[in-house]
Design a protein around this motif. Structure first.
Motif, PDB file in Angstrom:
ATOM      1  N   LYS A 248     -14.111  15.382  24.702  1.00 12.91           N
ATOM      2  CA  LYS A 248     -14.848  14.640  25.714  1.00 12.91           C
ATOM      3  C   LYS A 248     -16.339  14.605  25.369  1.00 12.91           C
ATOM      4  O   LYS A 248     -16.901  15.588  24.889  1.00 12.91           O
ATOM      5  N   LYS A 249     -16.978  13.455  25.680  1.00 15.16           N
ATOM      6  CA  LYS A 249     -18.408  13.324  25.408  1.00 15.16           C
ATOM      7  C   LYS A 249     -19.213  14.162  26.384  1.00 15.16           C
ATOM      8  O   LYS A 249     -18.959  14.161  27.595  1.00 15.16           O
ATOM      9  N   LYS A 250     -20.218  14.871  25.864  1.00 16.00           N
ATOM     10  CA  LYS A 250     -21.106  15.658  26.706  1.00 16.00           C
ATOM     11  C   LYS A 250     -22.194  14.743  27.263  1.00 16.00           C
ATOM     12  O   LYS A 250     -22.724  13.891  26.545  1.00 16.00           O
ATOM     13  N   PRO A 251     -22.552  14.885  28.520  1.00 14.45           N
ATOM     14  CA  PRO A 251     -23.540  13.993  29.137  1.00 14.45           C
ATOM     15  C   PRO A 251     -24.891  14.055  28.434  1.00 14.45           C
ATOM     16  O   PRO A 251     -25.393  15.146  28.122  1.00 14.45           O
ATOM     17  N   GLY A 252     -25.453  12.887  28.167  1.00 18.23           N
ATOM     18  CA  GLY A 252     -26.818  12.808  27.667  1.00 18.23           C
ATOM     19  C   GLY A 252     -27.015  13.010  26.180  1.00 18.23           C
ATOM     20  O   GLY A 252     -28.123  12.807  25.677  1.00 18.23           O
ATOM     21  N   ILE A 253     -25.990  13.405  25.446  1.00 24.60           N
ATOM     22  CA  ILE A 253     -26.147  13.625  24.002  1.00 24.60           C
ATOM     23  C   ILE A 253     -24.935  13.077  23.264  1.00 24.60           C
ATOM     24  O   ILE A 253     -23.859  12.924  23.841  1.00 24.60           O
ATOM     25  N   ASP A 254     -25.140  12.754  21.986  1.00 24.47           N
ATOM     26  CA  ASP A 254     -24.047  12.262  21.154  1.00 24.47           C
ATOM     27  C   ASP A 254     -23.264  13.445  20.584  1.00 24.47           C
ATOM     28  O   ASP A 254     -23.341  13.762  19.393  1.00 24.47           O
ATOM     29  N   GLN A 255     -22.526  14.082  21.459  1.00 22.89           N
ATOM     30  CA  GLN A 255     -21.707  15.225  21.055  1.00 22.89           C
ATOM     31  C   GLN A 255     -20.438  15.231  21.898  1.00 22.89           C
ATOM     32  O   GLN A 255     -20.477  14.923  23.082  1.00 22.89           O
ATOM     33  N   TRP A 256     -19.326  15.568  21.253  1.00 25.45           N
ATOM     34  CA  TRP A 256     -18.030  15.609  21.929  1.00 25.45           C
ATOM     35  C   TRP A 256     -17.470  17.017  21.786  1.00 25.45           C
ATOM     36  O   TRP A 256     -17.599  17.653  20.717  1.00 25.45           O
ATOM     37  N   GLU A 257     -16.841  17.508  22.826  1.00 22.60           N
ATOM     38  CA  GLU A 257     -16.279  18.856  22.769  1.00 22.60           C
ATOM     39  C   GLU A 257     -14.833  18.842  23.244  1.00 22.60           C
ATOM     40  O   GLU A 257     -14.446  18.085  24.119  1.00 22.60           O
ATOM     41  N   GLY A 258     -14.045  19.697  22.616  1.00 26.34           N
ATOM     42  CA  GLY A 258     -12.637  19.803  22.957  1.00 26.34           C
ATOM     43  C   GLY A 258     -12.021  20.924  22.145  1.00 26.34           C
ATOM     44  O   GLY A 258     -12.557  22.034  22.110  1.00 26.34           O
ATOM     45  N   GLN A 259     -10.923  20.625  21.462  1.00 30.38           N
ATOM     46  CA  GLN A 259     -10.256  21.629  20.653  1.00 30.38           C
ATOM     47  C   GLN A 259     -10.004  21.107  19.246  1.00 30.38           C
ATOM     48  O   GLN A 259      -9.929  19.899  19.016  1.00 30.38           O
ATOM     49  N   VAL A 260      -9.885  22.034  18.330  1.00 27.75           N
ATOM     50  CA  VAL A 260      -9.528  21.708  16.957  1.00 27.75           C
ATOM     51  C   VAL A 260      -8.296  22.522  16.585  1.00 27.75           C
ATOM     52  O   VAL A 260      -8.165  23.687  16.968  1.00 27.75           O
ATOM     53  N   TYR A 261      -7.364  21.872  15.898  1.00 35.60           N
ATOM     54  CA  TYR A 261      -6.173  22.583  15.431  1.00 35.60           C
ATOM     55  C   TYR A 261      -6.434  23.078  14.016  1.00 35.60           C
ATOM     56  O   TYR A 261      -6.775  22.309  13.115  1.00 35.60           O
ATOM     57  N   ASN A 262      -6.269  24.381  13.825  1.00 35.43           N
ATOM     58  CA  ASN A 262      -6.493  25.030  12.539  1.00 35.43           C
ATOM     59  C   ASN A 262      -5.154  25.124  11.807  1.00 35.43           C
ATOM     60  O   ASN A 262      -4.297  25.941  12.158  1.00 35.43           O
TER      61      ASN A 262
END
Length: 208
Positions: A85-99
């Motif tokens: 999901k995009k974080k408000p106000g910045i060009d960054q997305w956070e969630g999960q990564v599969y290793n």
């Protein structure tokens, strides 16, 4: 180890600082730092997702997945960036990564660094964070047609129907000769067996 850590970010012992980007677009195909795979990133149902779109050594399997039913699934087309999901106000997305190296999910962020680099950072339980830079190898990807249709948008080539009117069915266009038929962007083909990652069962069937 034949099956490399495609995401290549966990327990890396540090990472390059994230660089802000203006109007950054994280979609497209990205080559991971060690060059063993490309990850295709696309917006699917409001979230960013990433899946393996190319392997340097074809035929990889998800052998470290703790789910026995998934140990033999191909790594090509496997989701690696999960519901970001995009974080408000910045060009960054956070969630999960599969290793793929240990079959586990970790917290992660992706941040474009200019037009041709993508910084990815993953953390284990909020610490022991590491990361790396991916390099763009494919252009940004338009919004998946599957998303537009899911939201009730008209299919390409159709016009809204006016109230109280009927529209005659259009005659089907003649089929092009097979030799001249080319796959549209996002469709599967011999050269691109993954196609639109939003249509992959693992992503299309994700429960929001």
């Amino acid at each position: 180890m034949r099956l490399a850590l495609y995401t290549g970010i966990l327990l890396a012992g540090g990472y390059t600082c994230l660089t802000p980007a203006l109007a950054a677009d994280p979609t497209g195909d990205w080559r991971v730092a060690d060059g063993v795979a490309n990850i295709r990133v696309a917006q699917c149902n409001g979230s960013m997702w990433g899946a393996v779109s190319w392997e340097k050594q074809p035929g990889g399997r998800d052998e470290y997945n703790p789910d026995a039913s998934k140990k033999n699934r191909p790594t090509l087309g496997m989701a690696t960036l999960i519901d970001m999901k995009k974080k408000p106000g910045i060009d960054q997305w956070e969630g999960q990564v599969y290793n793929a190296k240990d079959g586990q999910l970790y917290s992660a962020t992706i941040t474009p660094a200019g037009a041709d680099q993508l910084e990815i950072k993953g953390c284990v339980m909020g610490f022991l964070c590491g990361g790396e830079t991916w390099t763009r190898v494919g252009p940004p990807i338009p919004l998946s047609p599957s998303n537009a249709m899911a939201k009730g948008a008209p299919k390409p080539g159709t016009a809204p129907k006016a109230a109280g009117t009927t529209v005659a069915a259009a005659a089907p266009a003649p089929a092009a000769p097979k030799a001249a038929t080319a796959a549209k962007p996002g469709q599967k083909s011999a050269a691109d067996p993954v196609g639109d990652i939003c249509l992959l069962p693992e992503i299309a069937g994700f429960a929001h």
